[in-house]
Design a protein around this motif. Structure first.
Motif, PDB file in Angstrom:
ATOM      1  N   SER A 265       0.857  -1.184   0.000  1.00 52.55           N
ATOM      2  CA  SER A 265       0.000   0.000   0.000  1.00 52.55           C
ATOM      3  C   SER A 265       0.889   1.229   0.000  1.00 52.55           C
ATOM      4  CB  SER A 265      -0.915   0.008   1.239  1.00 52.55           C
ATOM      5  OG  SER A 265      -1.758   1.146   1.225  1.00 52.55           O
ATOM      6  N   PRO A 266       0.988   1.951  -1.128  1.00 52.00           N
ATOM      7  CA  PRO A 266       0.242   1.730  -2.374  1.00 52.00           C
ATOM      8  C   PRO A 266       0.812   0.581  -3.198  1.00 52.00           C
ATOM      9  CG  PRO A 266       1.806   3.501  -2.666  1.00 52.00           C
ATOM     10  CD  PRO A 266       1.903   3.100  -1.215  1.00 52.00           C
ATOM     11  N   VAL A 267       0.113   0.228  -4.274  1.00 54.33           N
ATOM     12  CA  VAL A 267       0.647  -0.705  -5.253  1.00 54.33           C
ATOM     13  C   VAL A 267       1.586   0.084  -6.172  1.00 54.33           C
ATOM     14  CG1 VAL A 267       0.104  -2.243  -7.166  1.00 54.33           C
ATOM     15  CG2 VAL A 267      -1.416  -2.141  -5.184  1.00 54.33           C
ATOM     16  N   TRP A 268       2.837  -0.360  -6.278  1.00 52.08           N
ATOM     17  CA  TRP A 268       3.841   0.430  -6.994  1.00 52.08           C
ATOM     18  C   TRP A 268       3.836   0.140  -8.487  1.00 52.08           C
ATOM     19  CZ3 TRP A 268       5.879   4.420  -4.717  1.00 52.08           C
ATOM     20  CH2 TRP A 268       5.962   4.434  -3.317  1.00 52.08           C
TER      21      TRP A 268
ATOM     22  N   ALA B 108       3.832 -10.564  -3.797  1.00 50.61           N
ATOM     23  CA  ALA B 108       3.704  -9.128  -4.051  1.00 50.61           C
ATOM     24  C   ALA B 108       3.032  -8.921  -5.402  1.00 50.61           C
ATOM     25  CB  ALA B 108       5.074  -8.445  -4.053  1.00 50.61           C
ATOM     26  N   THR B 109       2.500  -7.730  -5.589  1.00 59.01           N
ATOM     27  CA  THR B 109       2.031  -7.282  -6.898  1.00 59.01           C
ATOM     28  C   THR B 109       2.750  -5.979  -7.223  1.00 59.01           C
ATOM     29  OG1 THR B 109      -0.160  -8.302  -6.684  1.00 59.01           O
ATOM     30  CG2 THR B 109       0.065  -6.498  -8.264  1.00 59.01           C
ATOM     31  N   VAL B 110       3.542  -5.995  -8.276  1.00 65.90           N
ATOM     32  CA  VAL B 110       4.329  -4.829  -8.685  1.00 65.90           C
ATOM     33  C   VAL B 110       4.174  -4.666 -10.195  1.00 65.90           C
ATOM     34  CG1 VAL B 110       6.620  -3.788  -8.797  1.00 65.90           C
ATOM     35  CG2 VAL B 110       5.991  -5.197  -6.827  1.00 65.90           C
TER      36      VAL B 110
ATOM     37  N   PHE C 250      -3.860   0.705 -13.927  1.00 69.22           N
ATOM     38  CA  PHE C 250      -3.395   0.045 -12.709  1.00 69.22           C
ATOM     39  C   PHE C 250      -4.271   0.277 -11.479  1.00 69.22           C
ATOM     40  CE2 PHE C 250       0.545   0.993 -15.194  1.00 69.22           C
ATOM     41  CZ  PHE C 250       0.814  -0.315 -15.573  1.00 69.22           C
ATOM     42  N   GLY C 251      -5.306   1.069 -11.597  1.00 72.56           N
ATOM     43  CA  GLY C 251      -6.197   1.290 -10.465  1.00 72.56           C
ATOM     44  C   GLY C 251      -5.830   2.512  -9.646  1.00 72.56           C
ATOM     45  N   LYS C 252      -6.792   2.984  -8.843  1.00 73.66           N
ATOM     46  CA  LYS C 252      -6.621   4.210  -8.068  1.00 73.66           C
ATOM     47  C   LYS C 252      -5.609   4.059  -6.937  1.00 73.66           C
ATOM     48  CE  LYS C 252     -11.316   5.898  -8.960  1.00 73.66           C
ATOM     49  NZ  LYS C 252     -12.606   6.317  -8.342  1.00 73.66           N
ATOM     50  N   GLU C 253      -5.367   2.829  -6.494  1.00 75.64           N
ATOM     51  CA  GLU C 253      -4.453   2.623  -5.365  1.00 75.64           C
ATOM     52  C   GLU C 253      -2.991   2.625  -5.792  1.00 75.64           C
ATOM     53  OE1 GLU C 253      -6.771   0.434  -6.305  1.00 75.64           O
ATOM     54  OE2 GLU C 253      -8.400   0.958  -4.927  1.00 75.64           O
ATOM     55  N   ALA C 254      -2.740   2.649  -7.097  1.00 76.50           N
ATOM     56  CA  ALA C 254      -1.367   2.540  -7.591  1.00 76.50           C
ATOM     57  C   ALA C 254      -0.641   3.878  -7.544  1.00 76.50           C
ATOM     58  CB  ALA C 254      -1.372   2.010  -9.027  1.00 76.50           C
TER      59      ALA C 254
END
Length: 223
Positions: free
Chosen positions: A67-70, A159-161, A185-189
């Motif tokens: 958090s966040p997703v990089w 992980a998700t990178v 990649f979404g709002k959290e990226a």
């Protein structure tokens, strides 16, 4: 062997392959093909391209997300001459180098033709911790990202990178602009640019790719 030394060995190998690829704005195909080859068989990595031709990569293993997703980003082009279809195939220089410098006879003599593009003809040297090449900006950034993804896979981390290798940065950030407009990649990226440029805004020589790489890797693995 420590993680730092293992990663450094991987980075050197990647740099030798990547920095020898010719590139220019809108003509990143040699670099893109080499990146795809380097990541093709890496476990848990998915590759795709967007409508503009940016190369996207995702390392995904397990359900853990930082958090966040990089999203690690670097561009694949560098200022160079290209053959212009609208100018009878004459050479045209693309990129942010003043014409007064480009047109100097000694600089024109450095042009190395390779099909429809002609990059600067500087040799690739990697010795004593220093890298010399025509397109350090930003093929070193691309190499750092590749090495980071390979290290995540080697360690088998959950992980998700994401990674974005963009086009046409040298003529107005066009690939990055398209990526931002059509963000996949979404709002959290959060986007982390891995840059190789002259020192500005407090950046110092010596705090270069190895520093950025180690910092980015620890950020990814500790959050």
């Amino acid at each position: 062997m420590s993680i730092e030394w293992a990663m450094a060995d991987t980075l050197t190998s990647i740099l030798k392959k990547l920095l020898n690829q010719p590139t220019a704005p809108f003509h990143e195909y040699h670099v893109r093909a080499q990146i795809e080859q380097l990541l093709l068989d890496v476990p848990h990595v998915e590759l795709s391209t967007d409508a503009f031709g940016n190369l996207l990569a995702t390392y995904r293993k397990g359900k853990r997300k930082s958090s966040p997703v990089w999203v690690l980003g670097a561009h694949m082009d560098h200022p160079a001459w290209v053959k212009s279809p609208g100018k009878n195939g004459d050479w045209e220089f693309l990129g942010g180098v003043p014409k007064s410098i480009v047109d100097l006879p000694e600089n024109i003599a450095l042009r190395r033709e390779n099909g429809e593009i002609a990059p600067w003809g500087f040799p690739v040297t990697i010795e004593e911790g220093k890298v010399g090449a025509a397109a350090c900006d930003d093929l070193i950034g691309c190499a750092v990202i590749i090495a980071t993804i390979k290290e995540l896979a080697r360690l088998g981390l959950d992980a998700t990178v994401h990674a974005a290798f963009t086009r046409a940065e040298e003529v107005g950030f066009l690939g990055a602009w398209h990526l931002g407009k059509h963000w996949p990649f979404g709002k959290e990226a959060a986007f982390l640019s891995v840059e190789t440029s002259r020192p500005v805004n407090g950046a110092e020589m010596g705090d270069g790719p190895s520093f950025v790489w180690a910092t980015a890797f620890r950020c990814l693995t500790m959050t």
